[in-house]
Design an enzyme around this catalytic site. Structure first.
Site, PDB file in Angstrom:
ATOM      1  N   LYS A 202       0.854  -1.180   0.000  1.00  0.00           N
ATOM      2  CA  LYS A 202       0.000   0.000   0.000  1.00  0.00           C
ATOM      3  C   LYS A 202       0.890   1.230   0.000  1.00  0.00           C
ATOM      4  O   LYS A 202       1.730   1.406   0.877  1.00  0.00           O
ATOM      5  CB  LYS A 202      -0.917   0.001   1.223  1.00  0.00           C
ATOM      6  CG  LYS A 202      -1.745   1.281   1.307  1.00  0.00           C
ATOM      7  CD  LYS A 202      -2.778   1.224   2.401  1.00  0.00           C
ATOM      8  CE  LYS A 202      -3.501   2.557   2.510  1.00  0.00           C
ATOM      9  NZ  LYS A 202      -4.546   2.530   3.532  1.00  0.00           N
ATOM     10  N   ARG A 212     -10.822   9.894   2.054  1.00  0.00           N
ATOM     11  CA  ARG A 212     -10.684  10.549   3.363  1.00  0.00           C
ATOM     12  C   ARG A 212     -11.869  11.468   3.619  1.00  0.00           C
ATOM     13  O   ARG A 212     -12.294  11.627   4.760  1.00  0.00           O
ATOM     14  CB  ARG A 212      -9.334  11.269   3.439  1.00  0.00           C
ATOM     15  CG  ARG A 212      -8.181  10.260   3.465  1.00  0.00           C
ATOM     16  CD  ARG A 212      -6.807  10.907   3.529  1.00  0.00           C
ATOM     17  NE  ARG A 212      -5.773   9.894   3.336  1.00  0.00           N
ATOM     18  CZ  ARG A 212      -4.491  10.151   3.101  1.00  0.00           C
ATOM     19  NH1 ARG A 212      -4.080  11.403   3.052  1.00  0.00           N
ATOM     20  NH2 ARG A 212      -3.623   9.171   2.930  1.00  0.00           N
ATOM     21  N   LYS A 256      -2.237  -1.466  -3.795  1.00  0.00           N
ATOM     22  CA  LYS A 256      -3.090  -0.291  -3.726  1.00  0.00           C
ATOM     23  C   LYS A 256      -2.251   0.975  -3.780  1.00  0.00           C
ATOM     24  O   LYS A 256      -1.245   1.037  -3.069  1.00  0.00           O
ATOM     25  CB  LYS A 256      -3.886  -0.356  -2.416  1.00  0.00           C
ATOM     26  CG  LYS A 256      -4.735   0.842  -2.115  1.00  0.00           C
ATOM     27  CD  LYS A 256      -5.300   0.706  -0.725  1.00  0.00           C
ATOM     28  CE  LYS A 256      -6.049   1.967  -0.396  1.00  0.00           C
ATOM     29  NZ  LYS A 256      -6.495   2.001   0.968  1.00  0.00           N
ATOM     30  N   SER A 282     -10.317   5.579  -4.556  1.00  0.00           N
ATOM     31  CA  SER A 282     -11.265   6.685  -4.725  1.00  0.00           C
ATOM     32  C   SER A 282     -10.817   7.707  -5.773  1.00  0.00           C
ATOM     33  O   SER A 282     -11.619   8.160  -6.585  1.00  0.00           O
ATOM     34  CB  SER A 282     -11.488   7.363  -3.381  1.00  0.00           C
ATOM     35  OG  SER A 282     -10.270   7.833  -2.833  1.00  0.00           O
TER      36      SER A 282
HETATM   37  C1  PBG Z   1      -6.876   3.892   5.429  1.00  0.00           C
HETATM   38  C2  PBG Z   1      -7.441   3.579   4.097  1.00  0.00           C
HETATM   39  C3  PBG Z   1      -7.368   4.437   3.001  1.00  0.00           C
HETATM   40  C4  PBG Z   1      -8.029   3.813   1.959  1.00  0.00           C
HETATM   41  C5  PBG Z   1      -8.493   2.583   2.414  1.00  0.00           C
HETATM   42  N1  PBG Z   1      -8.116   2.447   3.747  1.00  0.00           N
HETATM   43  C6  PBG Z   1      -6.816   5.804   2.895  1.00  0.00           C
HETATM   44  C7  PBG Z   1      -5.533   6.120   3.501  1.00  0.00           C
HETATM   45  O1  PBG Z   1      -4.647   5.276   3.613  1.00  0.00           O
HETATM   46  O2  PBG Z   1      -5.411   7.277   3.892  1.00  0.00           O
HETATM   47  C8  PBG Z   1      -8.165   4.421   0.601  1.00  0.00           C
HETATM   48  C9  PBG Z   1      -9.214   3.874  -0.293  1.00  0.00           C
HETATM   49  C10 PBG Z   1      -9.570   4.773  -1.405  1.00  0.00           C
HETATM   50  O3  PBG Z   1      -8.944   5.831  -1.648  1.00  0.00           O
HETATM   51  O4  PBG Z   1     -10.531   4.428  -2.098  1.00  0.00           O
HETATM   52  N2  PBG Z   1      -6.755   2.861   6.313  1.00  0.00           N
END
Ligand code: PBG
Length: 332
Positions: A202, A212, A256, A282
Site C-alpha cells: 500500500k 478521506r 493499492k 477513490s
Molecule cells: C486507510 C485507508 C485508506 C483507503 C483505504 N483504507 C486511505 C488512507 O490510507 O489514507 C483508501 C481507499 C480509497 O482511496 O478508495 N486505512
C-alpha cells in the site's frame, strides 16, 4: 519457438469478428471478481451522497443491508465496509474501533442477517476512521505512529470484526508484524476460518483524497502517512512486503492504488503465484467520473477497460466503486 511471418501470419485474422475476438480473449471479467467498497454512517434510512465521489454515498446500517442484497443479486463476490465514525466517538487512541457495537460491527451483522453466506463481507482494519488525528495508528508525543502498540489495538479491532461475522479481515494500516499478530489471535479465539487479505503493498498515494472525505478523516489528518505507507518509487520493497505478509499467514495480498501500480501486481503474481487483488481507489474512480463529466471519455468503456487491465495484469479480483455498475454492464 518457430513462428510464421507475414503474410502467412496475419494477426488481424482472429480480430475480424466479434465471435472470434471472444474466442481468443485471454482475460475474462465477471462480477464474481468484484469487491464493492461501501461507506457506513449513523442513522436510519440515510443516504448521504459524497461530493468528492459523484455517484457514491454513505448508507446507514439498514440501507447497507439493502446494498449488500443488491450486490448479491448482481453476482458481486464481496462487499468491503468503511465507517464514517461520528466525530464525538473519535479519540486519540481510536477506542471506538474496539466497540463490538460500533458502526462497522452493526453493518456486518445487518449484512449477515440479510444475505446469509451469499456474499462475502470484508472489513478494514486500521484506526484512521476512529482517531481524532486521522492517522492509521497510535501517535507518540512527536506525532509519529508507533508500530507495536498500534498492532495490539489492530488485533483487538480484527477480533471484534471477526466476532461480528466478517469473512475477510483486511488490514490497511501498513504496520510491521500485524498480519502475524492478527492471524495468531484469530486462531486462538476460534476464528480459524476467517481469511486475511493483507494490504501488502500500500503506497503513500495522492489518490486517496476522496476516500478521506468519505470517512471524515481528511480535515483531521495532520502531516502525511509516508512513515508507514510505501514510497511510490519502490517496487523491490513491495515484494519484500508481500513475502512478509505471506509468511505471517495472509491468505491473499492486495496492491493499492490500482491502475498506476499494475507493474507491481504483475511482479507479485509472477514471483509468488498467490491470489493478488488490487484496489481501484477513490481518486481513480473520481478521475474516471471527471473524465466522463468533461466529455473526455465514455463511462462504460472506461470502467470495463480499466477492470480488464487489472485482470490482465494478474489480479484475481478488484476492489472498485464501479462494482455494481460494471456488474450490470456484464449482465449480472
Ligand atoms: C486507510 C485507508 C485508506 C483507503 C483505504 N483504507 C486511505 C488512507 O490510507 O489514507 C483508501 C481507499 C480509497 O482511496 O478508495 N486505512
Amino acid at each position: 519457438m518457430a513462428q510464421a511471418s507475414y503474410p502467412a501470419l496475419r494477426l488481424r485474422r482472429t480480430r475480424a469478428s466479434g465471435w472470434s475476438r471472444a474466442l481468443h480473449r485471454e482475460t475474462q471479467l465477471a462480477p464474481a471478481q468484484f469487491i464493492w467498497p461501501l461507506f457506513v454512517t449513523e442513522g436510519r434510512g440515510v443516504e448521504e451522497p459524497i461530493a468528492a465521489l459523484p455517484g457514491v454515498s454513505r448508507w446507514s446500517v439498514d440501507a447497507i443491508a439493502a446494498r449488500a442484497r443488491e450486490a448479491m443479486a448482481l453476482g458481486i463476490a464481496c462487499v468491503a465496509l468503511f465507517p464514517n465514525t461520528p466525530a464525538p466517538l473519535r479519540s486519540a487512541r481510536g477506542e471506538e474501533a474496539l466497540n463490538p457495537d460500533n458502526l462497522m460491527c452493526r453493518a456486518i451483522r445487518a449484512i449477515r442477517d440479510a444475505c446469509g453466506t451469499g456474499i462475502g463481507v470484508l472489513t478494514d482494519v486500521a484506526l484512521d476512521p476512529y482517531t481524532s488525528h486521522g492517522q492509521d495508528g497510535l501517535v507518540d508525543a512527536a506525532g509519529d505512529v508507533v508500530n507495536d502498540a498500534t498492532v495490539e489495538v489492530l488485533v483487538g479491532q480484527a477480533l471484534v470484526q471477526a466476532a461480528a461475522g466478517a469473512d475477510i479481515i483486511a488490514p490497511s494500516d501498513m504496520m510491521d508484524g500485524r498480519i502475524g499478530a492478527i492471524r495468531g489471535a484469530l486462531e486462538a479465539e476460534g476464528h480459524a476460518h476467517v481469511q486475511i487479505m493483507a494490504y501488502a503493498a500500500k503506497y503513500a498515494s495522492a489518490f486517496y483524497g476522496p476516500f478521506r472525505d468519505a470517512v471524515g478523516s481528511r480535515g483531521l489528518l495532520k502531516g502525511d502517512k509516508r512513515g508507514y505507507q510505501m514510497d511510490p518509487a519502490n517496487a523491490e520493497e513491495a515484494l519484500r512486503e508481500v513475502a512478509l505478509d505471506l509468511a505471517e499467514g495472509a491468505d491473499s495480498v492486495m496492491v493499492k492504488p490500482g491502475l498506476p501500480y499494475l507493474d507491481i501486481v504483475a511482479k507479485v503474481k509472477t514471483r509468488f503465484e498467490v491470489p493478488v487483488f488490487a484496489y481501484q481507489v477513490s481518486g481513480e474512480y473520481a478521475m474516471i467520473e471527471a473524465a466522463v463529466a468533461a466529455g473526455a471519455g465514455e463511462r462504460d468503456a472506461l470502467v470495463l477497460e480499466t477492470l480488464t487491465a487489472f485482470r490482465r495484469a494478474g489480479c484475481s479480483g478488484v476492489l472498485t466503486y464501479h462494482a455494481a455498475h460494471a456488474a450490470r454492464l456484464l449482465g449480472g
